[in-house]
Design an enzyme around this catalytic site. Structure first.
Site, PDB file in Angstrom:
ATOM      1  N   LYS A 101       0.758  -1.136   0.012  1.00  8.45           N
ATOM      2  CA  LYS A 101      -0.024  -0.137   0.047  1.00  8.45           C
ATOM      3  C   LYS A 101       0.727   1.042   0.036  1.00  8.45           C
ATOM      4  CE  LYS A 101      -2.071  -0.544   4.062  1.00  8.45           C
ATOM      5  NZ  LYS A 101      -1.352  -1.850   4.142  1.00  8.45           N
ATOM      6  N   ARG A 141      -8.739   1.967   9.915  1.00 13.42           N
ATOM      7  CA  ARG A 141      -8.280   0.557  10.515  1.00 13.42           C
ATOM      8  C   ARG A 141      -9.236  -0.254  11.141  1.00 13.42           C
ATOM      9  NH1 ARG A 141      -2.625   0.966   9.363  1.00 13.42           N
ATOM     10  NH2 ARG A 141      -1.432  -0.427   9.652  1.00 13.42           N
ATOM     11  N   ARG A 184      11.475  -6.460   4.207  1.00 18.06           N
ATOM     12  CA  ARG A 184      11.416  -4.852   3.923  1.00 18.06           C
ATOM     13  C   ARG A 184      12.529  -4.185   4.648  1.00 18.06           C
ATOM     14  NH1 ARG A 184       5.846  -1.854   4.895  1.00 18.06           N
ATOM     15  NH2 ARG A 184       5.905  -2.889   6.951  1.00 18.06           N
ATOM     16  N   ARG A 214       0.039  -8.501  13.844  1.00 21.77           N
ATOM     17  CA  ARG A 214      -0.315  -7.611  12.843  1.00 21.77           C
ATOM     18  C   ARG A 214      -1.226  -8.079  11.917  1.00 21.77           C
ATOM     19  NH1 ARG A 214       4.868  -5.210  10.382  1.00 21.77           N
ATOM     20  NH2 ARG A 214       3.240  -3.588   9.413  1.00 21.77           N
TER      21      ARG A 214
END
Ligand code: AMP
Length: 209
Positions: A14, A89, A123, A167
């Site tokens: 995203k 969220r 990442r 998460r």
């Protein structure tokens, strides 16, 4: 006018796609994760409070997120549209947003869990300019260093395996129900988030219209 929301699990791409599309459309890219990380780095009272939730991969309490986003949305450049990345969220954040703004589209990023976990573990980010790299699909030119400013790249504390599992759980329980919410409002445009940066960017572009 473009008032866009990007939805999707952590690691779906995203942020990378949001930065790109916002630049293309000339609208601000508003990432609540980036705003919160900046507050943590600046050691503001809000940042210090948010930090422990973020490290654990939990959602930061709505009240703090709304405060930090409200300030940013109130700035003049957001009047002509915006791209929200990582907000809302949960249902209560979506309802709060609806009370103040009429959205045009909610783009959702679809990617299987195993690919999400792989992307999150690969990442790395630049702590100076926030550029995001992926060790396998989008590595820096010099190993471990940011292409733009040469800063040593780091792993986000919440990209470590313990936090990643949580998460994904938090996403499934609290954020995924928003897909139905935006589908019912006729705003949802799902996008297959697997593929190269360019391929996904083209899908996102056509989803936004
Ligand atoms: P992100 O960069 O979008 O992955 O966000 C990183 C972390 O910031 C999340 O795991 C949450 O702890 C927090 N966060 C970001 N956006 C929100 C939000 N809209 N509501 C609650 N917490 C958030």
């Amino acid at each position: 006018m473009h008032r866009i929301v990007f939805l999707g699990p952590p690691g779906a791409g995203k942020g990378t796609q949001a930065a790109r599309l916002a630049r293309e459309l000339g609208i601000p890219h508003l990432s609540t994760g980036d705003l919160l990380r900046a507050a943590v780095a600046a050691r503001t009272p809000l940042g210090l409070e948010a930090d422990r939730f973020m490290r654990a991969g939990e959602l930061v309490p709505d009240e703090l997120v709304l405060r930090i986003l409200g300030d940013r949305l109130g700035q003049p450049d957001a009047r002509a549209g915006f791209l929200l990345d990582g907000f809302p969220r949960n249902l209560s954040q979506a309802e709060t947003l609806d009370r103040t703004t009429k959205l045009d589209v909610a783009v959702s990023f679809d990617l299987p869990d195993r690919e999400l976990v792989r992307r999150l573990s690969d990442r790395r980010v630049c702590p100076t300019c926030q550029t995001v790299y992926n060790l396998s699909s989008n590595p820096p030119k010099v190993a471990g260093r940011c292409d733009r400013d040469g800063t040593e790249l780091v792993q986000r504390p919440d990209d470590r395996p313990e936090a990643v599992a949580n998460r994904l759980k938090v996403y499934a329980a609290q954020t995924a129900p928003l897909l139905d919410y935006y589908r019912r409002h006729g705003l949802l445009r799902p996008v297959d988030a697997d593929g190269t940066l360019d391929a996904v960017a083209a899908r996102v572009r056509s989803a936004v219209g």
